[in-house]
Enzyme design. Structure first.
Site, mmCIF file in Angstrom:
data_model
loop_
_atom_site.group_PDB
_atom_site.id
_atom_site.type_symbol
_atom_site.label_atom_id
_atom_site.label_comp_id
_atom_site.label_asym_id
_atom_site.label_seq_id
_atom_site.Cartn_x
_atom_site.Cartn_y
_atom_site.Cartn_z
ATOM 1 N N ARG A 57 -32.675 -1.050 -64.937
ATOM 2 C CA ARG A 57 -32.961 -2.497 -65.027
ATOM 3 C C ARG A 57 -33.322 -3.131 -63.685
ATOM 4 O O ARG A 57 -33.149 -4.325 -63.475
ATOM 5 C CB ARG A 57 -31.789 -3.259 -65.643
ATOM 6 N N GLU B 232 -47.934 -17.189 -61.500
ATOM 7 C CA GLU B 232 -49.280 -17.620 -61.927
ATOM 8 C C GLU B 232 -49.204 -18.417 -63.221
ATOM 9 O O GLU B 232 -49.728 -18.015 -64.257
ATOM 10 C CB GLU B 232 -50.181 -16.377 -62.100
ATOM 11 N N HIS C 202 -63.006 -1.249 -58.170
ATOM 12 C CA HIS C 202 -62.533 -2.623 -58.366
ATOM 13 C C HIS C 202 -63.169 -3.554 -57.323
ATOM 14 O O HIS C 202 -63.692 -4.618 -57.657
ATOM 15 C CB HIS C 202 -61.007 -2.656 -58.280
ATOM 16 N N LYS D 145 -46.666 -8.274 -58.347
ATOM 17 C CA LYS D 145 -47.240 -7.868 -59.636
ATOM 18 C C LYS D 145 -47.214 -6.346 -59.680
ATOM 19 O O LYS D 145 -47.820 -5.689 -58.824
ATOM 20 C CB LYS D 145 -48.687 -8.349 -59.772
ATOM 21 N N LYS E 47 -51.927 -15.086 -48.996
ATOM 22 C CA LYS E 47 -51.299 -14.627 -50.249
ATOM 23 C C LYS E 47 -49.822 -15.008 -50.269
ATOM 24 O O LYS E 47 -49.302 -15.441 -51.300
ATOM 25 C CB LYS E 47 -51.491 -13.122 -50.446
ATOM 26 N N HIS F 26 -62.994 -12.475 -60.196
ATOM 27 C CA HIS F 26 -62.370 -11.459 -61.054
ATOM 28 C C HIS F 26 -62.697 -11.627 -62.538
ATOM 29 O O HIS F 26 -62.626 -10.652 -63.287
ATOM 30 C CB HIS F 26 -60.851 -11.439 -60.849
ATOM 31 N N HIS G 171 -63.705 -8.157 -63.596
ATOM 32 C CA HIS G 171 -62.968 -7.352 -64.574
ATOM 33 C C HIS G 171 -63.851 -7.007 -65.765
ATOM 34 O O HIS G 171 -63.745 -5.909 -66.321
ATOM 35 C CB HIS G 171 -61.714 -8.095 -65.045
ATOM 36 N N ARG H 167 -51.903 -19.580 -57.817
ATOM 37 C CA ARG H 167 -52.112 -18.116 -57.786
ATOM 38 C C ARG H 167 -53.385 -17.719 -58.531
ATOM 39 O O ARG H 167 -53.984 -16.678 -58.236
ATOM 40 C CB ARG H 167 -50.877 -17.385 -58.359
ATOM 41 N N GLU I 242 -62.102 -7.951 -50.953
ATOM 42 C CA GLU I 242 -60.936 -8.840 -51.147
ATOM 43 C C GLU I 242 -60.727 -9.727 -49.910
ATOM 44 O O GLU I 242 -60.326 -10.886 -50.028
ATOM 45 C CB GLU I 242 -59.669 -8.025 -51.445
ATOM 46 N N ASN J 125 -57.926 -15.062 -58.224
ATOM 47 C CA ASN J 125 -58.809 -14.355 -59.152
ATOM 48 C C ASN J 125 -60.284 -14.703 -58.937
ATOM 49 O O ASN J 125 -61.123 -14.397 -59.795
ATOM 50 C CB ASN J 125 -58.407 -14.662 -60.599
HETATM 51 P P1 NAD Z 1 -56.019 3.634 -54.790
HETATM 52 O O1 NAD Z 1 -54.590 3.402 -54.719
HETATM 53 O O2 NAD Z 1 -56.547 4.443 -55.921
HETATM 54 O O3 NAD Z 1 -56.509 4.299 -53.431
HETATM 55 C C1 NAD Z 1 -57.881 4.617 -53.274
HETATM 56 C C2 NAD Z 1 -58.061 6.052 -52.790
HETATM 57 O O4 NAD Z 1 -57.787 6.111 -51.396
HETATM 58 C C3 NAD Z 1 -57.145 7.075 -53.450
HETATM 59 O O5 NAD Z 1 -57.868 8.258 -53.666
HETATM 60 C C4 NAD Z 1 -56.068 7.304 -52.402
HETATM 61 O O6 NAD Z 1 -55.499 8.583 -52.492
HETATM 62 C C5 NAD Z 1 -56.852 7.155 -51.130
HETATM 63 N N1 NAD Z 1 -56.111 6.717 -49.946
HETATM 64 C C6 NAD Z 1 -55.224 5.710 -49.888
HETATM 65 N N2 NAD Z 1 -54.876 5.480 -48.606
HETATM 66 C C7 NAD Z 1 -55.541 6.370 -47.862
HETATM 67 C C8 NAD Z 1 -55.612 6.616 -46.464
HETATM 68 N N3 NAD Z 1 -54.984 5.848 -45.584
HETATM 69 N N4 NAD Z 1 -56.381 7.656 -46.039
HETATM 70 C C9 NAD Z 1 -57.074 8.401 -46.935
HETATM 71 N N5 NAD Z 1 -57.092 8.195 -48.256
HETATM 72 C C10 NAD Z 1 -56.323 7.185 -48.708
HETATM 73 O O7 NAD Z 1 -56.851 2.260 -54.822
HETATM 74 P P2 NAD Z 1 -56.606 0.811 -54.218
HETATM 75 O O8 NAD Z 1 -57.959 0.229 -54.114
HETATM 76 O O9 NAD Z 1 -55.731 0.823 -53.049
HETATM 77 O O10 NAD Z 1 -55.807 0.091 -55.396
HETATM 78 C C11 NAD Z 1 -56.378 -0.155 -56.655
HETATM 79 C C12 NAD Z 1 -55.274 -0.468 -57.630
HETATM 80 O O11 NAD Z 1 -54.587 -1.634 -57.176
HETATM 81 C C13 NAD Z 1 -55.765 -0.777 -59.022
HETATM 82 O O12 NAD Z 1 -54.973 -0.093 -59.953
HETATM 83 C C14 NAD Z 1 -55.579 -2.281 -59.166
HETATM 84 O O13 NAD Z 1 -55.318 -2.674 -60.496
HETATM 85 C C15 NAD Z 1 -54.379 -2.504 -58.278
HETATM 86 N N6 NAD Z 1 -54.258 -3.880 -57.752
HETATM 87 C C16 NAD Z 1 -53.059 -4.484 -57.893
HETATM 88 C C17 NAD Z 1 -52.877 -5.767 -57.410
HETATM 89 C C18 NAD Z 1 -51.522 -6.429 -57.509
HETATM 90 O O14 NAD Z 1 -51.410 -7.622 -57.223
HETATM 91 N N7 NAD Z 1 -50.499 -5.697 -57.888
HETATM 92 C C19 NAD Z 1 -53.925 -6.439 -56.765
HETATM 93 C C20 NAD Z 1 -55.142 -5.776 -56.628
HETATM 94 C C21 NAD Z 1 -55.298 -4.485 -57.128
HETATM 95 N N1 GLY Z 2 -54.203 -9.919 -57.175
HETATM 96 C C1 GLY Z 2 -53.970 -11.197 -57.711
HETATM 97 C C2 GLY Z 2 -52.535 -11.601 -57.651
HETATM 98 O O1 GLY Z 2 -51.726 -10.933 -57.062
HETATM 99 O O2 GLY Z 2 -52.195 -12.608 -58.204
#
Ligand code: NAD
Ligand code: GLY
Length: 372
Positions: free
Chosen positions: A128, A244, A274, A150, A234, A257, A261, A250, A192, A254
């Site tokens: 939990r 949000e 993305h 998130k 942020k 987005h 999306h 918040r 971003e 987007n």
């Molecule tokens: P990712 O986590 O897939 O990383 C991208 C690639 O880079 C992967 O292959 C990873 O192994 C590699 N990598 C990471 N760091 C590295 C480094 N320092 N050196 C070499 N390779 C490295 O992608 P991302 O763009 O970081 O994240 C995308 C995800 O984040 C999506 O699932 C999206 O939905 C999520 N997201 C979440 C939020 C939130 O608020 N929680 C906001 C935006 C995006």
């Molecule tokens: N990535 C958008 C948020 O965190 O609200």
């Protein structure tokens, strides 16, 4: 590296008992144990990472945790969005049990947004809810995904469909990890970063215009500067509107987005990353802003020029899904409120607001014009 670029910078996320610090400091991974010993009570932890990041930064993090008295183990998952699933979450729950994690233990996410979202979700639900820490290693995760609580996983037909708000105990950002990040991922993060400039910070936008070459060359000082500015924006917005609610501040995060999306979904999450989809989506958002007479055409052109300048796409390809398909995809998004699409529009660089009730014909006109 200049002295300025090695100075630690701290951004505070003010959320009462869920408040935490984001520390931006080159080589902080080597000091993570010492820093976390002051904020995390239990010494039992599990580091979650992927097979690209683990071999590069896992040993340094493990050594620093060990030196600070942590009893830790490491779970290394396959890289990529497919790991953000209930199936992999179940594997992680088993790893937590196997590592003897109890309610006081801690998970540490070392990686990009995929690892951060998945680890945060497991931390939100295991017993939990246990403590977790974000150590983001992509630019996108440093400025966005690791901050704000998130967390979640994807279902086979719906991205981010299962999740929870669960704030990390700390976010440790080591800009030096970006040295190994592939260029395409760096540019996705820059999309971003540009978003923050357009939505809230005209000075940041001008800084990116003036320092785009340094950012693309991974200059540590330039990167640390933009990471701090984005993290501060942020942090402020999350403090004002953690969940949000009702189109609160918040929702401004987007920007681009609603279009982005829909592009990702209609292309089966294959055609664009993305960040690339958000880049095209931002170009459409500023085109819509001009169409609705909120934004001057010269500001729209400035945004599109900067996105192109850092090597991101600004338009859809002729072979991409047609306007009706894209419009239908946008209606399935989580951001649809009471059947009405919600868009973030710009009133200038650094000034944005949320609008609803945009006529379908206007939205479709923007989709039509956003194609090569
Ligand atoms: P990712 O986590 O897939 O990383 C991208 C690639 O880079 C992967 O292959 C990873 O192994 C590699 N990598 C990471 N760091 C590295 C480094 N320092 N050196 C070499 N390779 C490295 O992608 P991302 O763009 O970081 O994240 C995308 C995800 O984040 C999506 O699932 C999206 O939905 C999520 N997201 C979440 C939020 C939130 O608020 N929680 C906001 C935006 C995006
Ligand atoms: N990535 C958008 C948020 O965190 O609200």
């Amino acid at each position: 590296m200049s002295a300025e670029s090695t100075t630690p910078r701290t951004v505070h996320v003010a959320l009462n008992e869920r408040s935490y610090d984001i520390i931006i400091q080159p080589n902080i991974i080597a000091e993570a144990g010492r820093v976390l010993a002051a904020t995390v009570h239990s010494r039992r932890c599990l580091v979650v990472t992927d097979r690209n990041v683990g071999p590069k930064y896992g040993p340094r993090l493990a050594k620093s945790l060990q030196m600070a008295g942590f009893d830790g183990s490491l779970a290394e998952l396959p890289p990529g969005e497919a790991a953000k699933s209930l199936k992999v979450a179940e594997i992680l729950y088993d790893r937590c049990l196997g590592a003897g994690l109890d309610r006081g233990s801690c998970l540490i996410a070392l990686g990009g947004g995929v690892i951060g979202d998945l680890t945060g979700f497991v931390a939100a639900t295991y017993y939990r809810g246990i403590v977790f820490v974000q150590v983001p290693t992509t630019l996108l995760a440093m400025v966005d995904a690791a901050i704000g609580g998130k967390t979640g996983v994807d279902l086979p037909t719906a991205k981010n469909a299962v999740g929870a708000f669960h704030q990390p105990r700390a976010v440790l950002i080591d800009p030096l990890t970006l040295a190994t990040l592939p260029d395409r991922e760096l540019k996705a993060g820059l999309a971003e970063v540009i978003k923050y400039g357009v939505l809230d910070d005209a000075e940041l936008f001008a800084f990116i215009e003036q320092h785009s070459q340094q950012l693309l060359a991974k200059d540590t000082a330039a990167l640390a500067h933009v990471i701090e500015r984005c993290a501060a924006i942020k942090a402020r917005i999350v403090s004002q509107d953690e969940r949000e609610q009702g189109g609160g501040p918040r929702a401004l995060l987007n920007l681009g987005h609603t279009f982005g999306h829909a592009i990702e979904a209609a292309t089966g999450y294959q055609g664009y990353s993305h960040g690339e989809a958000v880049a095209i989506g931002m170009c459409m958002a500023v085109a819509l802003s001009v169409e609705l007479q909120w934004l001057a055409p010269a500001d729209r052109d400035r945004v599109v020029a900067l996105i192109a300048h850092v090597g991101l796409p600004t338009k859809l390809k002729p072979t991409d899904p047609d306007t009706n398909t894209l419009y239908a995809a946008s209606l399935k998004d989580k951001k649809v409120a009471a059947g009405s699409l919600r868009f973030v529009v710009a009133e200038g660089i650094g000034k944005t607001k949320v609008v609803t009730d945009v006529p379908e014909a206007v939205v479709k006109k923007v989709w039509d014009s956003g194609r090569e």
